[in-house]
Write a protein that holds these residues in place. Structure first.
Motif, PDB file in Angstrom:
ATOM      1  N   MET A 176      13.870  23.612  19.283  1.00  0.00           N
ATOM      2  CA  MET A 176      14.036  24.564  18.174  1.00  0.00           C
ATOM      3  C   MET A 176      14.209  23.798  16.866  1.00  0.00           C
ATOM      4  O   MET A 176      14.982  22.846  16.782  1.00  0.00           O
ATOM      5  CB  MET A 176      15.261  25.447  18.409  1.00  0.00           C
ATOM      6  CG  MET A 176      15.541  26.425  17.282  1.00  0.00           C
ATOM      7  SD  MET A 176      16.986  27.444  17.618  1.00  0.00           S
ATOM      8  CE  MET A 176      17.072  28.377  16.102  1.00  0.00           C
ATOM      9  N   LEU A 177      13.443  24.189  15.850  1.00  0.00           N
ATOM     10  CA  LEU A 177      13.552  23.563  14.551  1.00  0.00           C
ATOM     11  C   LEU A 177      14.548  24.318  13.681  1.00  0.00           C
ATOM     12  O   LEU A 177      14.460  25.544  13.524  1.00  0.00           O
ATOM     13  CB  LEU A 177      12.179  23.533  13.860  1.00  0.00           C
ATOM     14  CG  LEU A 177      11.112  22.643  14.506  1.00  0.00           C
ATOM     15  CD1 LEU A 177       9.797  22.781  13.750  1.00  0.00           C
ATOM     16  CD2 LEU A 177      11.569  21.190  14.533  1.00  0.00           C
ATOM     17  N   TRP A 178      15.514  23.590  13.148  1.00  0.00           N
ATOM     18  CA  TRP A 178      16.492  24.199  12.258  1.00  0.00           C
ATOM     19  C   TRP A 178      15.916  24.255  10.847  1.00  0.00           C
ATOM     20  O   TRP A 178      15.179  23.358  10.433  1.00  0.00           O
ATOM     21  CB  TRP A 178      17.779  23.391  12.235  1.00  0.00           C
ATOM     22  CG  TRP A 178      18.469  23.287  13.556  1.00  0.00           C
ATOM     23  CD1 TRP A 178      18.441  22.252  14.418  1.00  0.00           C
ATOM     24  CD2 TRP A 178      19.287  24.285  14.159  1.00  0.00           C
ATOM     25  NE1 TRP A 178      19.184  22.506  15.533  1.00  0.00           N
ATOM     26  CE2 TRP A 178      19.730  23.765  15.404  1.00  0.00           C
ATOM     27  CE3 TRP A 178      19.698  25.573  13.779  1.00  0.00           C
ATOM     28  CZ2 TRP A 178      20.551  24.481  16.262  1.00  0.00           C
ATOM     29  CZ3 TRP A 178      20.520  26.284  14.641  1.00  0.00           C
ATOM     30  CH2 TRP A 178      20.935  25.747  15.852  1.00  0.00           C
ATOM     31  N   PRO A 179      16.220  25.299  10.077  1.00  0.00           N
ATOM     32  CA  PRO A 179      15.818  25.291   8.658  1.00  0.00           C
ATOM     33  C   PRO A 179      16.522  24.157   7.936  1.00  0.00           C
ATOM     34  O   PRO A 179      17.642  23.761   8.303  1.00  0.00           O
ATOM     35  CB  PRO A 179      16.273  26.664   8.150  1.00  0.00           C
ATOM     36  CG  PRO A 179      17.368  27.078   9.075  1.00  0.00           C
ATOM     37  CD  PRO A 179      17.002  26.508  10.417  1.00  0.00           C
ATOM     38  N   LYS A 180      15.870  23.615   6.914  1.00  0.00           N
ATOM     39  CA  LYS A 180      16.399  22.420   6.255  1.00  0.00           C
ATOM     40  C   LYS A 180      16.741  22.699   4.800  1.00  0.00           C
ATOM     41  O   LYS A 180      15.963  23.323   4.072  1.00  0.00           O
ATOM     42  CB  LYS A 180      15.387  21.273   6.350  1.00  0.00           C
ATOM     43  CG  LYS A 180      15.905  19.966   5.761  1.00  0.00           C
ATOM     44  CD  LYS A 180      15.124  18.764   6.242  1.00  0.00           C
ATOM     45  CE  LYS A 180      13.674  18.778   5.843  1.00  0.00           C
ATOM     46  NZ  LYS A 180      13.013  17.491   6.142  1.00  0.00           N
ATOM     47  N   ALA A 181      17.893  22.214   4.383  1.00  0.00           N
ATOM     48  CA  ALA A 181      18.344  22.337   2.998  1.00  0.00           C
ATOM     49  C   ALA A 181      18.805  20.974   2.505  1.00  0.00           C
ATOM     50  O   ALA A 181      19.087  20.069   3.291  1.00  0.00           O
ATOM     51  CB  ALA A 181      19.479  23.349   2.869  1.00  0.00           C
ATOM     52  N   GLY A 182      18.885  20.827   1.198  1.00  0.00           N
ATOM     53  CA  GLY A 182      19.335  19.578   0.614  1.00  0.00           C
ATOM     54  C   GLY A 182      20.507  19.793  -0.333  1.00  0.00           C
ATOM     55  O   GLY A 182      20.718  20.897  -0.846  1.00  0.00           O
ATOM     56  N   ILE A 183      21.252  18.735  -0.566  1.00  0.00           N
ATOM     57  CA  ILE A 183      22.334  18.731  -1.547  1.00  0.00           C
ATOM     58  C   ILE A 183      22.174  17.467  -2.390  1.00  0.00           C
ATOM     59  O   ILE A 183      22.105  16.357  -1.844  1.00  0.00           O
ATOM     60  CB  ILE A 183      23.726  18.747  -0.887  1.00  0.00           C
ATOM     61  CG1 ILE A 183      23.906  19.999  -0.024  1.00  0.00           C
ATOM     62  CG2 ILE A 183      24.822  18.678  -1.949  1.00  0.00           C
ATOM     63  CD1 ILE A 183      25.191  19.994   0.796  1.00  0.00           C
ATOM     64  N   ILE A 184      22.110  17.631  -3.697  1.00  0.00           N
ATOM     65  CA  ILE A 184      22.076  16.497  -4.624  1.00  0.00           C
ATOM     66  C   ILE A 184      23.308  16.618  -5.510  1.00  0.00           C
ATOM     67  O   ILE A 184      23.523  17.652  -6.145  1.00  0.00           O
ATOM     68  CB  ILE A 184      20.792  16.510  -5.469  1.00  0.00           C
ATOM     69  CG1 ILE A 184      19.562  16.399  -4.552  1.00  0.00           C
ATOM     70  CG2 ILE A 184      20.796  15.368  -6.481  1.00  0.00           C
ATOM     71  CD1 ILE A 184      18.239  16.499  -5.290  1.00  0.00           C
ATOM     72  N   THR A 221      27.276  24.723   9.843  1.00  0.00           N
ATOM     73  CA  THR A 221      27.869  25.797  10.642  1.00  0.00           C
ATOM     74  C   THR A 221      26.949  27.016  10.691  1.00  0.00           C
ATOM     75  O   THR A 221      26.889  27.719  11.711  1.00  0.00           O
ATOM     76  CB  THR A 221      29.240  26.196  10.069  1.00  0.00           C
ATOM     77  OG1 THR A 221      30.104  25.063  10.068  1.00  0.00           O
ATOM     78  CG2 THR A 221      29.874  27.309  10.888  1.00  0.00           C
ATOM     79  N   CYS A 222      26.206  27.229   9.610  1.00  0.00           N
ATOM     80  CA  CYS A 222      25.290  28.371   9.544  1.00  0.00           C
ATOM     81  C   CYS A 222      23.929  28.067  10.176  1.00  0.00           C
ATOM     82  O   CYS A 222      23.012  28.892  10.101  1.00  0.00           O
ATOM     83  CB  CYS A 222      25.088  28.803   8.098  1.00  0.00           C
ATOM     84  SG  CYS A 222      26.564  29.476   7.305  1.00  0.00           S
ATOM     85  N   GLY A 223      23.791  26.883  10.789  1.00  0.00           N
ATOM     86  CA  GLY A 223      22.566  26.564  11.498  1.00  0.00           C
ATOM     87  C   GLY A 223      21.513  25.841  10.695  1.00  0.00           C
ATOM     88  O   GLY A 223      20.332  25.869  11.059  1.00  0.00           O
ATOM     89  N   TRP A 224      21.921  25.167   9.626  1.00  0.00           N
ATOM     90  CA  TRP A 224      20.959  24.448   8.786  1.00  0.00           C
ATOM     91  C   TRP A 224      21.047  22.947   9.025  1.00  0.00           C
ATOM     92  O   TRP A 224      22.129  22.400   9.248  1.00  0.00           O
ATOM     93  CB  TRP A 224      21.245  24.725   7.306  1.00  0.00           C
ATOM     94  CG  TRP A 224      20.857  26.114   6.880  1.00  0.00           C
ATOM     95  CD1 TRP A 224      21.539  27.266   7.136  1.00  0.00           C
ATOM     96  CD2 TRP A 224      19.693  26.476   6.150  1.00  0.00           C
ATOM     97  NE1 TRP A 224      20.863  28.333   6.600  1.00  0.00           N
ATOM     98  CE2 TRP A 224      19.723  27.890   5.980  1.00  0.00           C
ATOM     99  CE3 TRP A 224      18.617  25.771   5.604  1.00  0.00           C
ATOM    100  CZ2 TRP A 224      18.740  28.584   5.312  1.00  0.00           C
ATOM    101  CZ3 TRP A 224      17.626  26.464   4.931  1.00  0.00           C
ATOM    102  CH2 TRP A 224      17.687  27.856   4.791  1.00  0.00           C
ATOM    103  N   GLU A 225      19.904  22.291   8.958  1.00  0.00           N
ATOM    104  CA  GLU A 225      19.865  20.842   8.856  1.00  0.00           C
ATOM    105  C   GLU A 225      20.053  20.485   7.388  1.00  0.00           C
ATOM    106  O   GLU A 225      19.400  21.072   6.521  1.00  0.00           O
ATOM    107  CB  GLU A 225      18.523  20.293   9.353  1.00  0.00           C
ATOM    108  CG  GLU A 225      18.369  18.797   9.195  1.00  0.00           C
ATOM    109  CD  GLU A 225      16.970  18.306   9.515  1.00  0.00           C
ATOM    110  OE1 GLU A 225      16.658  17.142   9.192  1.00  0.00           O
ATOM    111  OE2 GLU A 225      16.175  19.105  10.061  1.00  0.00           O
TER     112      GLU A 225
END
Length: 307
Positions: A1-9, A30-34
């Protein structure tokens, strides 16, 4: 399963931004994001030096590890400088940014740190829209070779060095006749940059959606040299018509020396800065809140006749 991906800068020089980045990463996981983290320092262009006049960082080499076209969004924690740096890192991949102000002015930020929980809830529930803003590609060309390039959201500035005399610039805009400008420097600005250095130099405020660029002379030696607004489809070439080297700065962040035989090429970039807006963009409200534009005049007190 591929997790949705987000970034933080984030701005790692501000403890509050570092703490917020760590807490936000835990929440998203915790919300299921990479989640991929990067600091704003990755978009810093750097400065050249007299011994090394070219400090070349190719546009596509600024993206942080893990930030790619599969990333749904990234969140920026910092001030305007961090926002400018972040867009230089992610614009080639079309990643939209939610900008959170942990600085002072925060003209480019969407909301404040104390509103972060509400902003994240809206973001994760897709309750937002995306506003696209034009960027510039700036390049230094010497004898047909491209030596230096950068993405630019606000402005490109070319100016004289301290303790040198006023400079002459020959500027070609599209197919129009060349302009000769005698001044301390020249600014080429996007609409986004019209409220930055360009505004301080006497340029007009341009609303973000207008497809134009503007040229603003810095301290011109002529009453006829004034700001010029032109279509953003027209490329610009600046020839430094003086014997001394000049300094070029992009977004107030970094730059390089420009020698007498160099050319500065500026054009609208194929990449845009994609801002996540939690509510419909209202540019005049931002002008009022940040710069005091359009505030009502305060009435003078009624004069009182003394006996």
């Amino acid at each position: 399963m591929l997790w949705p991906k987000a970034g933080i800068i984030y701005n790692d020089e501000k403890p509050v931004a570092c703490r917020a980045a760590a807490e936000l990463k835990d929440k998203l996981i915790t919300c299921g994001w990479e989640v991929c983290l990067a600091t704003g320092i990755g978009g810093i262009l750097g400065y050249s030096s007299p011994e090394r006049p070219v400090c070349h960082t190719p546009i596509h080499h600024l993206n942080p590890p893990g930030f790619d076209i599969d990333m749904s969004f990234a969140i920026v924690l910092g001030g305007d400088g961090t926002v400018l740096s972040a867009f230089r890192q992610v614009a080639p991949y079309g990643i939209p940014l939610l900008t959170i102000n942990t600085g002072h002015m925060g003209f480019l930020t969407e909301t404040y740190l104390n509103q972060l929980p509400l902003a994240i809830d809206a973001l994760l529930s897709n309750q937002y829209e995306i506003e696209e803003r034009a960027m510039l590609t700036v390049q230094i060309v010497r004898e047909q070779d491209m030596l230096w390039e950068a993405l630019c959201l606000n402005e490109m500035v070319i100016h004289r060095e301290p303790l040198t005399s006023m400079c002459h610039f020959e500027v070609e805009i599209g197919q129009h006749a060349a302009l000769d400008i005698a001044a301390d420097g020249v600014i080429i600005s996007t609409p986004t940059g019209s409220t930055a250095y360009s505004l301080s130099a006497g340029g007009p405020v341009v609303t973000p959606g207008v497809p134009v660029l503007q040229l603003v002379p810095i301290c011109p030696h002529s009453l006829a040299s004034r700001a010029l607004v032109f279509a953003d489809t027209e490329p610009v070439v600046i020839f430094p018509a003086n014997p001394n080297r000049l300094v070029m700065v992009v977004d107030g962040n970094g730059g390089c020396y420009v020698l007498p035989d160099d050319q500065v090429h500026i054009r609208k970039s194929p990449y845009t800065a994609r801002f996540i807006r939690l509510k419909s963009p209202e540019f005049f409200r931002v002008l009022r809140e940040k710069l005091g534009w359009g505030l009502p005049h305060i009435a003078k007190p009624t004069s009182v006749e003394l006996p």
